[in-house]
Design an enzyme around this catalytic site. Structure first.
Site, PDB file in Angstrom:
ATOM      1  N   GLY A   1       0.852  -1.189   0.000  1.00  0.00           N
ATOM      2  CA  GLY A   1       0.000   0.000   0.000  1.00  0.00           C
ATOM      3  C   GLY A   1       0.885   1.233   0.000  1.00  0.00           C
ATOM      4  CB  CYS A   2       0.434   4.627   1.427  1.00  0.00           C
ATOM      5  SG  CYS A   2       1.412   6.130   1.610  1.00  0.00           S
TER       6      CYS A   2
END
Ligand code: SME
Length: 319
Positions: A160-161
């Site tokens: 993810g981020c």
């Protein structure tokens, strides 16, 4: 009296901590030659670096001045390089072709220094006594020489981020270097803005360089599974898109077995097919500087990981 084995076993953690605080290879070699020289009281301790296709050039060392260039195949150093092996010389006068930089030197050991498998230097140690070095020295000096560029392994995690993920991996003992970037897309040198459109094929990713003797890949991937939802496709936390997909990307085929075992274990536990990619790293581009160590520079910045995850990362201890 300490045995050689005991002396080396006590010395290795010192070597690791000396190396982990510094990325620069010359600084690492300089401190390592100083450490070995003073710990053991050798006559000459230092490095010859591969400078050209066929030439070693004097690097950081401790002891009296020495010859500055050695051709491949010449002397003990050039032979260790040419034959890609450690050479123990109990009596230098019996080694044909030995290069005598000083008549004080009576025995010698030369150990190749490798970076990702390739010899980039040799560690050369001379003693004033005959027969100073044996198999134990060869075994441990090889481990010590491996510390200059490792034993470092590389792995890429998409979780993810990448802001929170980098902070997480950085905190794990044995992780020596991290950077964030874009992995396994098709556009060359993409910018963050381009990747953000979800049309370049890249995943936000953390490149992790680690010491497998401190944190084995199995432990790293287990920690990785703690920070992702492995069943969620293209979405982690509030972030959605193929750029936020999850994946583990490796460069060394030997890593595949370790990783796939862990993938299988998690899959069995969850009883569902994982949405996490397990692939060879086909490309990785470092992201712009303001994304590097973003959460260190931006306290309170956006992070999709819960604070407990950082406690978990910081708690990891070598088994
Ligand atoms: N004896 C080495 C040359 C370097 S000095 O020992 C510092 C050799 O034969 O390669």
């Amino acid at each position: 009296m300490q045995t050689k084995e005991e002396k080396y076993t006590a010395l290795l953690p010192v070597v690791h901590s000396l190396m982990s605080g510094e990325e620069d290879e010359i600084a690492r070699m300089a401190n390592l030659s100083a450490l070995l020289h003073h710990e053991f009281g050798f006559w000459w301790t230092g490095f010859y670096r591969v400078a050209e296709d066929d030439m070693l050039v004097l690097g950081p060392f401790q002891g009296p001045p020495a010859c500055s260039r050695i051709r491949i195949g010449k002397g003990v150093c050039g032979t260790a390089w040419a034959e890609d092996r450690t050479i123990v010389v109990p009596d230098v006068s019996k080694f044909s072709g030995h290069i005598a930089c000083s008549s004080e030197s009576k025995s010698e050991i030369v150990v190749p220094v490798r970076n990702h498998g390739r010899i980039v230097a040799v560690l050369d140690i001379d003693s004033r006594e005959l027969g100073t070095f044996d198999k134990t020295d060869a075994k441990y000096m090889e481990k010590i020489a491996d510390c200059i560029y490792g034993p470092q392994r590389d792995i890429w995690f998409a979780a993810g981020c990448f802001w929170g993920a980098q902070k997480f991996f950085k905190m794990i003992q044995g992780v020596e270097f991290t950077e964030v970037g874009f992995a396994n897309g098709w556009k060359e040198s993409p910018t963050y803005k381009e990747v953000y459109t979800d049309t370049t094929g890249h995943a936000e990713c953390v490149h992790v360089r680690y010491n497998p003797e401190i944190v084995p890949l199995k432990e790293l991937v287990r920690l990785y599974f703690r920070i992702i939802d492995p069943l969620s496709l293209n979405r982690q936390g509030e972030d959605e898109g193929t750029r936020y997909r999850t994946g583990v990307y490796y460069e060394d085929e030997r890593d595949f077995d370790i990783l796939s075992k862990e993938f299988f274990r998690v899959e069995k536990k969850l009883g569902a097919q994982l949405a996490v990619e397990l692939r060879h790293i086909s490309s990785f581009y470092r992201a712009e500087e303001y994304h590097q160590d973003y959460l260190d520079k931006t306290p309170g910045g956006y992070c999709h990981l819960s604070p407990e995850m950082f406690i978990l990362a910081a708690k990891y201890k070598k088994k």
